[in-house]
Design a protein around this motif. Structure first.
Motif, PDB file in Angstrom:
ATOM      1  N   GLU A 110       0.651  -1.268  -0.064  1.00  9.45           N
ATOM      2  CA  GLU A 110       0.098  -0.031  -0.006  1.00  9.45           C
ATOM      3  C   GLU A 110       1.045   1.380   0.003  1.00  9.45           C
ATOM      4  OE1 GLU A 110      -3.063  -0.313  -0.604  1.00  9.45           O
ATOM      5  OE2 GLU A 110      -3.316  -2.489  -0.271  1.00  9.45           O
ATOM      6  N   GLY A 111       0.423   2.072  -0.938  1.00 11.86           N
ATOM      7  CA  GLY A 111       1.050   3.599  -0.856  1.00 11.86           C
ATOM      8  C   GLY A 111       2.452   3.676  -1.609  1.00 11.86           C
ATOM      9  N   GLU A 113       3.027   3.049  -4.944  1.00 19.74           N
ATOM     10  CA  GLU A 113       2.762   3.520  -6.277  1.00 19.74           C
ATOM     11  C   GLU A 113       2.354   5.135  -6.260  1.00 19.74           C
ATOM     12  OE1 GLU A 113      -1.620   3.628  -7.731  1.00 19.74           O
ATOM     13  OE2 GLU A 113      -0.974   1.398  -7.147  1.00 19.74           O
ATOM     14  N   ASP A 114       2.297   5.735  -4.815  1.00 23.71           N
ATOM     15  CA  ASP A 114       1.939   7.029  -4.662  1.00 23.71           C
ATOM     16  C   ASP A 114       3.119   7.915  -4.369  1.00 23.71           C
ATOM     17  OD1 ASP A 114      -0.834   6.482  -4.850  1.00 23.71           O
ATOM     18  OD2 ASP A 114      -0.967   5.946  -2.670  1.00 23.71           O
ATOM     19  N   GLN A 115       4.352   7.585  -4.498  1.00 24.05           N
ATOM     20  CA  GLN A 115       5.507   8.411  -4.147  1.00 24.05           C
ATOM     21  C   GLN A 115       6.507   8.341  -5.457  1.00 24.05           C
ATOM     22  OE1 GLN A 115       7.118   7.801  -0.189  1.00 24.05           O
ATOM     23  NE2 GLN A 115       5.443   6.642  -0.026  1.00 24.05           N
ATOM     24  N   LYS A 116       6.699   9.579  -5.955  1.00 20.56           N
ATOM     25  CA  LYS A 116       7.697   9.738  -7.024  1.00 20.56           C
ATOM     26  C   LYS A 116       9.102   9.397  -6.620  1.00 20.56           C
ATOM     27  CE  LYS A 116       5.820  13.413  -9.760  1.00 20.56           C
ATOM     28  NZ  LYS A 116       6.187  14.729 -10.425  1.00 20.56           N
ATOM     29  N   ARG A 142      -0.835   8.279 -15.154  1.00 21.55           N
ATOM     30  CA  ARG A 142      -0.614   9.406 -13.999  1.00 21.55           C
ATOM     31  C   ARG A 142      -0.141   8.822 -12.375  1.00 21.55           C
ATOM     32  NH1 ARG A 142      -4.263   9.233  -9.746  1.00 21.55           N
ATOM     33  NH2 ARG A 142      -4.263  11.651  -9.513  1.00 21.55           N
ATOM     34  N   THR A 143       0.511   7.478 -12.638  1.00 18.75           N
ATOM     35  CA  THR A 143       0.919   6.993 -11.446  1.00 18.75           C
ATOM     36  C   THR A 143       2.223   7.694 -10.971  1.00 18.75           C
ATOM     37  OG1 THR A 143      -0.075   4.619 -11.971  1.00 18.75           O
ATOM     38  CG2 THR A 143       1.646   4.815 -10.189  1.00 18.75           C
ATOM     39  N   PRO A 144       2.311   8.313  -9.725  1.00 18.61           N
ATOM     40  CA  PRO A 144       3.388   9.142  -9.261  1.00 18.61           C
ATOM     41  C   PRO A 144       4.611   8.092  -9.444  1.00 18.61           C
ATOM     42  CG  PRO A 144       1.625   9.591  -7.883  1.00 18.61           C
ATOM     43  CD  PRO A 144       1.310   8.414  -8.752  1.00 18.61           C
ATOM     44  N   TYR A 145       4.633   6.828  -9.102  1.00 16.75           N
ATOM     45  CA  TYR A 145       5.825   6.004  -9.196  1.00 16.75           C
ATOM     46  C   TYR A 145       6.241   5.879 -10.526  1.00 16.75           C
ATOM     47  CZ  TYR A 145       8.769   2.008  -9.029  1.00 16.75           C
ATOM     48  OH  TYR A 145       9.832   0.975  -9.298  1.00 16.75           O
TER      49      TYR A 145
END
Length: 295
Positions: A110-111, A113-116, A142-145
């Motif tokens: 979880e989470g 994929e949300d962090q560049k 648009r996935t930040p990762y």
């Protein structure tokens, strides 16, 4: 915003999905899946451009690196690991990154994929450089990762490719080549493991296969760099030699034994009626292309 993405929209044909018969659901899914190849056809020019970058990287000692989160990441890892047994490609030359690390292949992290920053760190960990091609996948686009991976890969001088399933995807602006396969709303709203996942798998099949053909891993339509690592592949190797040369199965087996199991060497030996050392030398001189070696 997610609600503006086609991949997140509701499919008008499946609004009563929970009331439909099993057969009608299957028929609808099959009809929706049939639209995927046409969507891919519209992106063939971009897919060709991506394979050109990959061939350039692999020919110059660089790598093909896939990256994504969730289903997209798993598809990239799957394609990467298949390149070793199919094309005798060292595992380090084709790699797959998935948000959350290897454990995320089997269980959601979880989470991640949300962090560049995690994507950037993964690029740094692999020492991505100007010789590599980095292919980032995200159905939404648009996935930040995935964007983090592309941003860092660009900074490090690598070729970059984005594969998404929405038009005008955010991540497309971060890539040298943008492949946008517009698959539309899923039968099950937002479940992009369905049509979007199928589209990504088909595009990856194309990129890796055409790229391996481009660096001499295929002769005619035979995978002549297959690794005979189990009984099935040993038998397949023999059949490949037979198909490529017209030799008997016995002669193919003998040539493979003399070639230490190397299919390409066995084929050149039989086509040119030469010994293993000479066949290996000719393959080395021609960069592993059988057709060039025998001509």
């Amino acid at each position: 915003m997610l609600d503006k993405l086609q991949t997140e929209s509701r499919n008008r044909r499946s609004m009563k999905l929970d009331q439909m018969s099993r057969y009608d659901i299957l028929k609808l899914m099959n009809e929706e899946d049939a639209t995927v190849p046409k969507a891919i056809e519209r992106e063939l020019d971009q897919i060709e451009a991506a394979t050109t970058l990959v061939i350039d990287s692999l020919s110059s000692g660089g790598r093909l690196i896939y990256a994504g989160a969730g289903t997209s990441g798993r598809l990239g890892v799957l394609d990467a690991v298949e390149c070793t047994p199919t094309f005798d490609m060292p595992a380090e030359r084709v790699q797959g990154l998935i948000a959350g690390g290897e454990g995320a292949f089997l269980k959601a992290v979880e989470g991640a994929e949300d962090q560049k920053s995690i994507g950037a760190e993964d690029c740094q960990r692999l020492n991505v450089n100007q010789h590599d091609t980095v292919v980032a996948l995200a159905a939404s686009g648009r996935t930040p990762y995935a964007i983090g991976v592309l941003e860092e890969a660009n900074r490090l001088g690598a070729h970059t490719v984005a594969i998404s399933c929405n038009k005008d995807a955010e991540m497309s602006t971060y890539a040298s080549v943008a492949i946008e396969v517009e698959t539309g709303p899923e039968v099950l709203t937002g479940s992009t493991r369905l049509k979007a996942g199928t589209a990504q798998k088909l595009v990856l099949n194309m990129i890796s296969t055409v790229s391996m053909i481009g660096i001499g891993k295929v002769y005619e339509n035979l995978m002549v760099d297959v690794q005979p690592t189990n009984a099935k592949l040993v038998e397949r190797s023999k059949r490949i030699v037979v198909e490529a040369t017209g030799a008997s199965i016995e002669d193919a087996a003998t040539a493979l034994q003399k070639a230490d199991g190397h299919v390409k060497t066995a084929i050149v030996m039989l086509l040119l009626q030469c010994e293993a050392d000479e066949a290996k030398e000719k393959l080395q001189e021609t960069g592993g292309f059988i057709r060039k070696a025998v001509n």
